[in-house]
Design a protein around this motif. Structure first.
Motif, short mmCIF file in Angstrom:
data_model
loop_
_atom_site.label_atom_id
_atom_site.label_comp_id
_atom_site.label_asym_id
_atom_site.label_seq_id
_atom_site.Cartn_x
_atom_site.Cartn_y
_atom_site.Cartn_z
N VAL A 244 -3.34 0.70 -3.19
CA VAL A 244 -2.92 -0.65 -3.28
C VAL A 244 -2.37 -1.22 -4.55
O VAL A 244 -3.29 -1.30 -5.59
CB VAL A 244 -3.89 -1.60 -2.68
N ARG B 42 -8.04 2.60 -2.83
CA ARG B 42 -8.80 1.46 -2.22
C ARG B 42 -9.60 2.05 -0.99
O ARG B 42 -10.64 1.87 -0.89
CB ARG B 42 -8.08 0.34 -1.52
N ASP B 43 -8.93 3.24 -0.22
CA ASP B 43 -9.70 3.79 0.71
C ASP B 43 -9.53 5.50 0.80
O ASP B 43 -8.12 5.76 -0.01
CB ASP B 43 -9.23 3.37 2.12
N GLY C 59 -1.83 -3.91 -7.29
CA GLY C 59 -2.58 -5.33 -7.79
C GLY C 59 -1.79 -6.41 -7.67
O GLY C 59 -0.51 -6.43 -7.77
N SER D 270 -5.82 9.33 -9.13
CA SER D 270 -6.10 7.86 -9.28
C SER D 270 -5.69 7.22 -10.60
O SER D 270 -5.32 6.17 -10.96
CB SER D 270 -7.62 7.56 -9.21
N ALA E 74 0.78 -1.16 -0.04
CA ALA E 74 -0.06 0.17 0.01
C ALA E 74 0.83 1.29 0.10
O ALA E 74 1.98 1.23 0.51
CB ALA E 74 -0.85 0.15 1.17
#
Length: 200
Positions: free
Chosen positions: A197, A182-183, A199, A171, A130
């Protein structure tokens, strides 16, 4: 002696709320690459509170000296020596990291540097790793507060390449580097902690 160390009131104010989030994200042992260590207050606080992590502070060659005295005084076994890192210059001095953290950097870097930062993070994070990016952000071009709009103008008045970034644009950079948002945690003082995060 410590009174002469470089000090940021903003770091002092936000280190507690940020740590509360990092505890839930940086759960596995590993190395955290910090981009833009600044005064070193975050590095000292987080390394002391998260002993399962090896904390690797870095900063731009022009600023890397600022944190050295504080980090050396901290005498923490998991706080690694300061490294110079210019995100736009490859290869980076750190090739791999389990986690990446950066606070209040994206609005100071030129956009090309923000792109290079995401590209570099994409190459050094493993699957599931992350990247936590803290700071003020815009949503679809809109500021989240009047104070952020004023801050953005002051940044641009200081240097035309600076400014609060759009989460959507960040993003896109993340996705190009193999990361996904993710958050998005709301933080005090109209800031946010974005969690990207890597992949599989």
């Amino acid at each position: 002696m410590s009174t002469h160390l470089p000090f940021s009131q903003a770091c002092e104010n936000n280190k507690g709320p940020i740590l509360d989030r990092l505890r839930d994200i940086f759960t596995e042992p590993g190395t955290v690459l910090e981009i833009g260590t600044g005064t070193g207050q975050h590095a000292e606080h987080f390394a002391a509170a998260l002993p399962h992590l090896q904390w690797q502070p870095t900063d731009h060659p022009r600023a890397a000296h600022l944190a050295v005295a504080r980090l050396e005084q901290a005498l923490l076994p998991n706080l690694l020596p300061m490294l110079e890192l210019d995100v736009a210059t490859t290869p980076w001095p750190v090739q791999t990291a389990h986690w990446v953290f950066s606070a209040n950097t994206a609005h100071i870097m030129a956009w090309e540097e923000v792109e290079k930062m995401f590209q570099g993070i994409g190459t050094c994070l493993p699957a599931g790793g992350a990247f936590c990016l803290y700071g003020p952000f815009r949503h679809q071009g809109e500021f989240t507060s009047e104070s952020n709009r004023v801050f953005d103008q002051s940044l641009k008045d200081n240097a035309s390449h600076m400014g609060i970034r759009d989460i959507e644009a960040l993003s896109e950079l993340a996705e190009a580097a193999g990361l996904a948002l993710r958050d998005d945690h709301l933080m005090p003082a109209n800031n946010e902690l974005l969690v990207f995060v890597r992949g599989g």
